[in-house]
Scaffold this motif. Structure first.
Motif, short mmCIF file in Angstrom:
data_model
loop_
_atom_site.label_atom_id
_atom_site.label_comp_id
_atom_site.label_asym_id
_atom_site.label_seq_id
_atom_site.Cartn_x
_atom_site.Cartn_y
_atom_site.Cartn_z
N ASP A 13 114.98 153.45 44.71
CA ASP A 13 115.22 153.51 43.28
C ASP A 13 116.52 154.32 43.07
O ASP A 13 116.96 155.05 43.96
N LEU A 14 117.16 154.16 41.92
CA LEU A 14 118.41 154.89 41.65
C LEU A 14 118.16 156.19 40.86
O LEU A 14 118.21 157.29 41.40
N ASP A 15 117.86 156.04 39.56
CA ASP A 15 117.75 157.21 38.67
C ASP A 15 116.56 158.10 39.05
O ASP A 15 115.42 157.63 39.11
N GLY A 16 116.84 159.35 39.30
CA GLY A 16 115.79 160.29 39.67
C GLY A 16 115.50 160.29 41.16
O GLY A 16 114.76 161.14 41.65
N THR A 17 116.08 159.33 41.87
CA THR A 17 115.81 159.20 43.31
C THR A 17 117.09 159.45 44.12
O THR A 17 117.16 160.40 44.89
N LEU A 18 118.11 158.62 43.92
CA LEU A 18 119.38 158.83 44.61
C LEU A 18 120.34 159.68 43.78
O LEU A 18 121.24 160.32 44.31
N THR A 57 117.30 148.89 41.09
CA THR A 57 117.15 149.69 39.88
C THR A 57 116.95 148.84 38.63
O THR A 57 117.65 147.84 38.42
N ASN A 58 115.98 149.24 37.80
CA ASN A 58 115.81 148.64 36.47
C ASN A 58 116.85 149.25 35.54
O ASN A 58 116.95 150.49 35.47
N GLU A 83 127.16 154.72 51.83
CA GLU A 83 127.50 153.98 53.05
C GLU A 83 128.26 154.87 54.03
O GLU A 83 127.98 154.91 55.22
N LYS A 84 129.22 155.59 53.50
CA LYS A 84 130.06 156.47 54.30
C LYS A 84 129.27 157.71 54.76
O LYS A 84 129.26 158.06 55.94
N TYR A 85 128.61 158.36 53.80
CA TYR A 85 127.95 159.64 54.06
C TYR A 85 126.78 159.49 55.03
O TYR A 85 126.56 160.35 55.88
N CYS A 86 126.01 158.42 54.87
CA CYS A 86 124.79 158.24 55.69
C CYS A 86 125.00 157.28 56.85
O CYS A 86 124.06 157.06 57.63
N SER A 87 126.18 156.66 56.95
CA SER A 87 126.43 155.67 58.00
C SER A 87 125.36 154.57 58.02
O SER A 87 124.76 154.28 59.05
N VAL A 88 125.12 153.99 56.86
CA VAL A 88 124.18 152.87 56.74
C VAL A 88 124.87 151.75 55.97
O VAL A 88 125.83 151.99 55.22
N ASN A 89 124.37 150.54 56.15
CA ASN A 89 124.84 149.40 55.36
C ASN A 89 124.13 149.45 54.01
O ASN A 89 122.91 149.57 53.96
N VAL A 90 124.89 149.40 52.93
CA VAL A 90 124.28 149.56 51.60
C VAL A 90 124.44 148.30 50.75
O VAL A 90 125.54 147.74 50.66
N LYS A 91 123.34 147.85 50.16
CA LYS A 91 123.36 146.81 49.12
C LYS A 91 122.84 147.44 47.85
O LYS A 91 122.02 148.38 47.89
N ALA A 92 123.30 146.95 46.70
CA ALA A 92 122.82 147.51 45.43
C ALA A 92 122.64 146.39 44.42
O ALA A 92 123.54 145.59 44.21
N VAL A 93 121.45 146.32 43.84
CA VAL A 93 121.16 145.31 42.81
C VAL A 93 120.46 145.98 41.64
O VAL A 93 119.83 147.03 41.79
N TRP A 94 120.59 145.37 40.47
CA TRP A 94 119.94 145.92 39.30
C TRP A 94 119.33 144.78 38.49
O TRP A 94 119.72 143.63 38.63
N CYS A 95 118.36 145.14 37.64
CA CYS A 95 117.75 144.17 36.73
C CYS A 95 117.90 144.69 35.31
O CYS A 95 117.40 145.77 34.99
N PRO A 103 110.70 138.36 36.98
CA PRO A 103 110.36 138.54 38.41
C PRO A 103 111.10 139.69 39.08
O PRO A 103 110.63 140.23 40.09
N CYS A 104 112.28 140.06 38.54
CA CYS A 104 113.07 141.12 39.17
C CYS A 104 112.83 142.49 38.57
O CYS A 104 113.29 143.50 39.13
N ARG A 105 112.16 142.57 37.41
CA ARG A 105 111.95 143.90 36.82
C ARG A 105 110.81 144.60 37.55
O ARG A 105 109.69 144.13 37.57
#
Ligand SMILES: [Mg+2]
Length: 165
Positions: A13-18, A57-58, A83-95, A103-105
């Protein structure tokens, strides 16, 4: 108990999580009202097992309360940084739908299903987990992150429990 070492994909999740607001308000005052949760990113980094991180993220405030281009710019900058800080591949989508039947919410699992089909298939769902702050704990505003993970069929952990690992 969740076997974290086997996990490779972390849905977040984004808000409150990341991120959290600088103003301490529940909802960001404007598009600049955020700060990265370094405690969460440090945990992702320290665990070292994740190769992929997907922000789901909603954002029903788009476009009425939040300008879409501004939000996309913010999300891209957060994704790039992680992506840089954690050295992971990052995707980001929102609804941006406020329709609970969309279906996406979240708690519906459409965003996770789409990401899975496009990027993570045929990886086993046992190698994926989700973290969020809408975990249905006593006094919690929602359980939509928890339910989303359940609906998709992966392990879930509240973000505050995650940072305490
Ligand atoms: Mg949240």
């Amino acid at each position: 108990m969740i076997n974290i070492e086997n996990k490779r994909v972390l849905f977040c999740d984004l808000d409150g999580t990341l991120i959290k607001t600088v103003s301490k308000a529940v909802f960001p005052k404007d598009v600049t009202d955020f700060q990265i949760r370094k405690d969460v990113l440090d945990k992702v980094k320290d665990l070292g097992c994740f190769t992929h991180l997907a922000i789901v993220t909603n954002q029903a405030g788009i476009p009425k309360f939040v300008n879409k281009e501004d939000f996309v710019a913010k999300l891209c900058c957060i994704a790039k940084f992680i992506e840089k800080y954690c050295s992971v591949n990052v995707k980001a989508v929102w609804c941006s739908s406020s329709d609970s039947n969309h279906p996406c919410r979240k708690p519906n699992p459409g965003m996770l299903e789409d990401l899975y089909e496009e990027y993570y298939d045929p990886m086993s769902k046992s190698m994926m987990m989700m973290i969020g702050d809408a975990s249905g704990k006593p006094g919690c505003f929602s359980d939509s992150d928890l339910k989303c993970a359940e609906n998709f069929g992966i392990d879930y952990m509240d973000v505050e429990d995650f940072v305490m690992l």
